[in-house]
Design a protein around this motif. Structure first.
Motif, PDB file in Angstrom:
ATOM      1  N   PHE A 227       1.091  -1.368  -0.033  1.00  0.00           N
ATOM      2  CA  PHE A 227       0.055  -0.368  -0.082  1.00  0.00           C
ATOM      3  C   PHE A 227       1.524   1.224   0.267  1.00  0.00           C
ATOM      4  O   PHE A 227       1.105   1.805  -0.755  1.00  0.00           O
ATOM      5  CB  PHE A 227      -0.764  -0.039   1.207  1.00  0.00           C
ATOM      6  N   LEU A 228       2.184   1.028   0.850  1.00  0.00           N
ATOM      7  CA  LEU A 228       2.841   1.988   0.957  1.00  0.00           C
ATOM      8  C   LEU A 228       3.466   2.617  -0.261  1.00  0.00           C
ATOM      9  O   LEU A 228       4.092   4.014  -0.981  1.00  0.00           O
ATOM     10  CB  LEU A 228       3.555   2.264   2.042  1.00  0.00           C
ATOM     11  N   ARG A 229       4.069   1.568  -0.982  1.00  0.00           N
ATOM     12  CA  ARG A 229       4.176   1.762  -2.661  1.00  0.00           C
ATOM     13  C   ARG A 229       3.857   2.273  -3.497  1.00  0.00           C
ATOM     14  O   ARG A 229       4.011   2.747  -4.253  1.00  0.00           O
ATOM     15  CB  ARG A 229       5.809   0.432  -2.693  1.00  0.00           C
ATOM     16  N   ALA A 230       2.575   1.931  -3.408  1.00  0.00           N
ATOM     17  CA  ALA A 230       1.416   2.431  -4.539  1.00  0.00           C
ATOM     18  C   ALA A 230       1.258   3.693  -3.689  1.00  0.00           C
ATOM     19  O   ALA A 230       0.719   4.633  -4.812  1.00  0.00           O
ATOM     20  CB  ALA A 230      -0.109   1.653  -3.520  1.00  0.00           C
ATOM     21  N   TRP A 231       1.506   4.107  -3.129  1.00  0.00           N
ATOM     22  CA  TRP A 231       0.478   5.258  -2.034  1.00  0.00           C
ATOM     23  C   TRP A 231       1.599   6.655  -3.056  1.00  0.00           C
ATOM     24  O   TRP A 231       1.465   6.980  -3.511  1.00  0.00           O
ATOM     25  CB  TRP A 231       0.345   5.618  -0.786  1.00  0.00           C
ATOM     26  N   THR A 232       2.799   6.165  -2.499  1.00  0.00           N
ATOM     27  CA  THR A 232       3.858   6.884  -2.991  1.00  0.00           C
ATOM     28  C   THR A 232       3.946   7.092  -4.151  1.00  0.00           C
ATOM     29  O   THR A 232       4.531   7.989  -5.150  1.00  0.00           O
ATOM     30  CB  THR A 232       5.384   6.269  -2.490  1.00  0.00           C
ATOM     31  N   LEU A 233       3.625   5.983  -5.085  1.00  0.00           N
ATOM     32  CA  LEU A 233       4.165   6.129  -6.700  1.00  0.00           C
ATOM     33  C   LEU A 233       2.468   6.958  -7.160  1.00  0.00           C
ATOM     34  O   LEU A 233       3.068   7.985  -8.295  1.00  0.00           O
ATOM     35  CB  LEU A 233       3.983   4.995  -7.166  1.00  0.00           C
ATOM     36  N   MET A 234       1.257   6.756  -6.579  1.00  0.00           N
ATOM     37  CA  MET A 234       0.789   7.420  -7.523  1.00  0.00           C
ATOM     38  C   MET A 234       1.012   9.706  -6.830  1.00  0.00           C
ATOM     39  O   MET A 234       0.616  10.174  -7.284  1.00  0.00           O
ATOM     40  CB  MET A 234      -1.065   7.483  -6.370  1.00  0.00           C
ATOM     41  N   ASN A 235       2.210   9.533  -5.758  1.00  0.00           N
ATOM     42  CA  ASN A 235       2.283  10.879  -5.490  1.00  0.00           C
ATOM     43  C   ASN A 235       3.582  11.494  -6.499  1.00  0.00           C
ATOM     44  O   ASN A 235       4.254  12.956  -5.725  1.00  0.00           O
ATOM     45  CB  ASN A 235       2.490  11.388  -3.457  1.00  0.00           C
ATOM     46  N   THR A 236       4.378  10.595  -7.022  1.00  0.00           N
ATOM     47  CA  THR A 236       5.264  10.922  -7.897  1.00  0.00           C
ATOM     48  C   THR A 236       4.661  11.152  -9.586  1.00  0.00           C
ATOM     49  O   THR A 236       4.312  10.610  -9.644  1.00  0.00           O
ATOM     50  CB  THR A 236       5.917  10.018  -7.489  1.00  0.00           C
ATOM     51  N   THR A 237       5.288  11.830 -10.113  1.00  0.00           N
ATOM     52  CA  THR A 237       5.414  12.290 -10.883  1.00  0.00           C
ATOM     53  C   THR A 237       5.895  11.604 -12.072  1.00  0.00           C
ATOM     54  O   THR A 237       6.549  10.633 -11.887  1.00  0.00           O
ATOM     55  CB  THR A 237       5.269  13.511 -11.202  1.00  0.00           C
ATOM     56  N   ASN A 238       5.911  11.119 -13.600  1.00  0.00           N
ATOM     57  CA  ASN A 238       6.636  10.001 -14.862  1.00  0.00           C
ATOM     58  C   ASN A 238       6.441  10.935 -15.693  1.00  0.00           C
ATOM     59  O   ASN A 238       5.692  11.861 -16.320  1.00  0.00           O
ATOM     60  CB  ASN A 238       4.775   8.754 -14.615  1.00  0.00           C
ATOM     61  N   SER A 239       7.146  10.524 -16.378  1.00  0.00           N
ATOM     62  CA  SER A 239       7.212  10.601 -17.734  1.00  0.00           C
ATOM     63  C   SER A 239       6.158   9.845 -18.488  1.00  0.00           C
ATOM     64  O   SER A 239       5.919   9.018 -18.792  1.00  0.00           O
ATOM     65  CB  SER A 239       8.247  10.306 -18.383  1.00  0.00           C
ATOM     66  N   THR A 240       5.589  11.034 -19.051  1.00  0.00           N
ATOM     67  CA  THR A 240       3.998  10.314 -19.768  1.00  0.00           C
ATOM     68  C   THR A 240       3.617  11.299 -21.553  1.00  0.00           C
ATOM     69  O   THR A 240       4.348  12.317 -22.091  1.00  0.00           O
ATOM     70  CB  THR A 240       2.533  11.139 -18.835  1.00  0.00           C
ATOM     71  N   TYR A 241       3.122  10.612 -22.213  1.00  0.00           N
ATOM     72  CA  TYR A 241       3.095  10.659 -23.325  1.00  0.00           C
ATOM     73  C   TYR A 241       1.749  11.316 -24.057  1.00  0.00           C
ATOM     74  O   TYR A 241       0.688  10.256 -23.108  1.00  0.00           O
ATOM     75  CB  TYR A 241       3.368   9.532 -23.847  1.00  0.00           C
ATOM     76  N   LEU A 242       1.068  12.112 -24.516  1.00  0.00           N
ATOM     77  CA  LEU A 242       0.272  12.595 -24.501  1.00  0.00           C
ATOM     78  C   LEU A 242      -0.145  13.941 -25.855  1.00  0.00           C
ATOM     79  O   LEU A 242       0.973  14.547 -25.773  1.00  0.00           O
ATOM     80  CB  LEU A 242      -0.237  13.286 -23.282  1.00  0.00           C
ATOM     81  N   LEU A 243      -1.032  13.179 -26.746  1.00  0.00           N
ATOM     82  CA  LEU A 243      -0.617  14.385 -27.685  1.00  0.00           C
ATOM     83  C   LEU A 243       0.849  14.551 -28.519  1.00  0.00           C
ATOM     84  O   LEU A 243       0.846  15.708 -28.894  1.00  0.00           O
ATOM     85  CB  LEU A 243      -1.727  15.751 -27.667  1.00  0.00           C
ATOM     86  N   GLY A 244       1.541  13.568 -29.373  1.00  0.00           N
ATOM     87  CA  GLY A 244       2.748  13.295 -29.831  1.00  0.00           C
ATOM     88  C   GLY A 244       3.796  14.456 -28.796  1.00  0.00           C
ATOM     89  O   GLY A 244       4.945  14.701 -28.729  1.00  0.00           O
ATOM     90  N   GLU A 245       3.622  14.124 -27.788  1.00  0.00           N
ATOM     91  CA  GLU A 245       4.227  14.926 -26.512  1.00  0.00           C
ATOM     92  C   GLU A 245       5.014  14.275 -25.153  1.00  0.00           C
ATOM     93  O   GLU A 245       4.000  13.763 -24.544  1.00  0.00           O
ATOM     94  CB  GLU A 245       4.360  16.651 -26.001  1.00  0.00           C
ATOM     95  N   TRP A 246       5.682  14.329 -24.655  1.00  0.00           N
ATOM     96  CA  TRP A 246       6.776  13.532 -23.542  1.00  0.00           C
ATOM     97  C   TRP A 246       6.670  14.387 -22.389  1.00  0.00           C
ATOM     98  O   TRP A 246       7.320  15.770 -22.312  1.00  0.00           O
ATOM     99  CB  TRP A 246       7.355  13.114 -23.381  1.00  0.00           C
ATOM    100  N   SER A 247       6.482  14.317 -21.749  1.00  0.00           N
ATOM    101  CA  SER A 247       6.496  15.358 -20.181  1.00  0.00           C
ATOM    102  C   SER A 247       6.835  14.691 -18.715  1.00  0.00           C
ATOM    103  O   SER A 247       5.918  13.754 -18.743  1.00  0.00           O
ATOM    104  CB  SER A 247       4.824  16.230 -19.749  1.00  0.00           C
ATOM    105  N   GLN A 248       7.628  15.131 -18.385  1.00  0.00           N
ATOM    106  CA  GLN A 248       8.305  14.461 -17.073  1.00  0.00           C
ATOM    107  C   GLN A 248       6.914  15.092 -15.908  1.00  0.00           C
ATOM    108  O   GLN A 248       6.961  14.527 -14.643  1.00  0.00           O
ATOM    109  CB  GLN A 248       9.133  14.679 -16.659  1.00  0.00           C
ATOM    110  N   GLU A 249       6.384  15.865 -16.007  1.00  0.00           N
ATOM    111  CA  GLU A 249       5.802  15.678 -14.972  1.00  0.00           C
ATOM    112  C   GLU A 249       3.744  16.028 -15.194  1.00  0.00           C
ATOM    113  O   GLU A 249       3.187  15.713 -14.199  1.00  0.00           O
ATOM    114  CB  GLU A 249       5.521  17.835 -14.762  1.00  0.00           C
TER     115      GLU A 249
END
Length: 490
Positions: A227-249
């Motif tokens: 649970f703690l691993r999942a909770w901290t992960l949900m509160n951490t930004t990740n590299s994400t792709y959307l509409l042709g662009e990547w963002s670290q935030e």
């Protein structure tokens, strides 16, 4: 010393599946269980729809359910997503029944499904505020329980306090029982899960509470630390792709757009009409709709504030609820003599699924151009979860390709499926043989790249491929190029 003894979870899982056992043999029972869970979800949907709308409309909604691509896609995957959706939906169904009619059968259903949901995925914690709000509403509501009309607010409070105790006890026993009533994963107690200190800094209060509960051994160690691993992960930004662009935030609007891109046109139309068509005295009490639309609104609201942008599967619970809510529109059409409209909805939903069947994970709706254009909007688990290694091997055999240069997005082991590969940049080091990561491609030859890896921020390495159309595709998820340095400059 093995990776499991060192606590390297991903490498331990790889060794367990592909080195120490036969992966397909292990995964088949899990796939069957997930199919059964999907069938149970359909049964729950039919039961709830039957109570609200009657047999005819419930049957029509079942067609929409069976043709829903996102549900169908995740029912065949070995993940906990469908279990969470099924059990959470079941808990909401029995909560609705319990709010209207107090019986221990409804309490038992609510308790069991809530406990199973909390056991399957931590996202089911969303049930806690929903159930709490429903109980408070029940205490102060002027509507009486059908079989308990003489109960005042104090008596309702005491009865709901007892039910809350049953819910907690059921969850407590089921969670401990699923871990064999053992606190530690191993009998000697040496093996431990841990969350990195830097991750705990993202949620210091929750980390302190969980570590305190862990020290008291209130729940199994793996469950609490998971649970703690999942909770901290949900509160951490990740590299994400959307509409042709990547963002670290990431983007706050990632999930609303993912919903618009991945939801069928049929369900989007029904979703829109649910707000436009609102007839008074249509036979449906507002309370009945609150238990449907309330969770949908809460899930979407929480999604707006989520730092982790990780795919439509995090919104999967809203799909059976939206299908259920569509019953009002179907009833409206039937009462107005527009049976042709209902038939058109069912037929169109079937045609949408047919565009990608039997590969529903690659589904994108026609509003954005369908599956062939999906990579322009979303990748990762929305499209490509490394599910097509077998199909790649089939293509290699058909084309007489004995060796391939591979950049694979997924967790399977290519060698397990008989694929002889040079491992290129972009794939996970966890699932690449030691010393094989980032090898130089053997050219001239074929290069196979998972579309998620191709879209990553590696322009200098893959820019030449991005500039031209692939020579072949494996179900929209793996793109293939024949590369000859004498002809290709990059």
């Amino acid at each position: 010393t093995s990776s499991c003894e060192l606590g390297e979870v991903w490498k331990c899982a790889r060794d367990f599946l592909y080195e120490q056992n036969d992966a397909d043999t292990l995964l088949l029972p899990s796939r069957v269980v997930n199919v059964v869970v999907g069938l149970l979800l359909g049964l729950l949907l039919f039961a709830w729809a039957y109570e609200l709308f009657g047999f005819q409309i419930a049957g029509i909604l079942m067609f929409l359910f069976c043709f829903e691509p996102n549900i169908l896609a995740h029912t065949r995957l070995v993940t906990t997503d469908m279990a969470y959706v099924c059990f959470t939906f079941g808990a909401l169904y029995f909560l609705s029944r319990f709010w209207q009619y107090f019986s221990w059968h409804n309490v038992l259903g609510l308790s069991c499904f809530s406990a199973l949901a909390l056991l399957s995925k931590f996202s089911a914690l969303i049930l806690i505020p929903i159930i709490g709000a429903a109980f408070i509403w029940r205490i102060f509501s002027v509507e009486t329980w059908n079989n308990a009309q003489g109960l005042d607010r104090r008596a309702r409070f005491h009865r709901l306090l007892l039910v809350s105790g049953v819910l907690l006890l059921c969850s407590f026993v089921l969670i401990w029982g699923s871990y064999g009533f053992r606190y530690a994963p191993t009998s000697d107690g040496d093996f431990r899960f841990s969350v990195p200190v830097e991750a705990k800094q993202n949620a210091p209060l929750v980390s302190a509470l969980v570590d305190s509960a862990d020290a008291q051994q209130l729940l199994p160690h793996a469950y609490l630390q998971g649970f703690l691993r999942a909770w901290t992960l949900m509160n951490t930004t990740n590299s994400t792709y959307l509409l042709g662009e990547w963002s670290q935030e990431g983007w706050w609007y990632y999930y609303p757009l993912a919903f618009l891109f991945k939801t069928s046109c049929t369900l989007l139309v029904l979703f829109a009409f649910s707000f436009c068509v609102w007839r008074k005295n249509d036979g449906f009490e507002p309370r009945q709709l609150i238990f449907i639309w309330g969770p949908v609104a809460l899930v979407l609201l929480l999604a707006l504030g989520a730092k982790l942008n990780a795919g439509i599967r995090y919104l999967l619970i809203i799909y059976p609820l939206l299908i259920l809510a569509s019953g009002r529109i179907v009833a409206y059409l039937l009462k107005g003599g527009r049976r042709w409209g209902v038939g058109a909805l069912v037929v169109f939903s079937a045609l949408e699924l047919a565009q990608v069947y039997p590969y529903p994970l690659t589904f994108f709706n026609g509003f954005i151009g369908g599956a062939s254009q999906g990579h322009r909007y979303l990748v990762d688990s929305n499209l490509d979860w490394g599910q097509d290694l077998k199909a790649l091997k089939t293509w290699m055999d058909a084309e007489g390709v004995e060796h391939i240069n591979l950049s694979y997005f997924g967790t399977a082991k290519p060698e397990y499926y008989g694929i002889s590969a040079t491992h290129l940049r972009g794939q996970s080091a966890y699932f690449t043989p030691a010393g094989k990561m980032g090898e130089r491609p053997k050219l001239p030859g074929w290069i196979a790249i998972s579309v998620t890896n191709l879209k990553q921020e590696l322009p200098a390495f893959y820019s030449g491929m991005l500039a031209r159309e692939p020579d072949a595709k494996i179900k929209e998820t793996i793109w293939l190029y024949y590369w000859d340095p004498a002809k290709d400059q990059k």
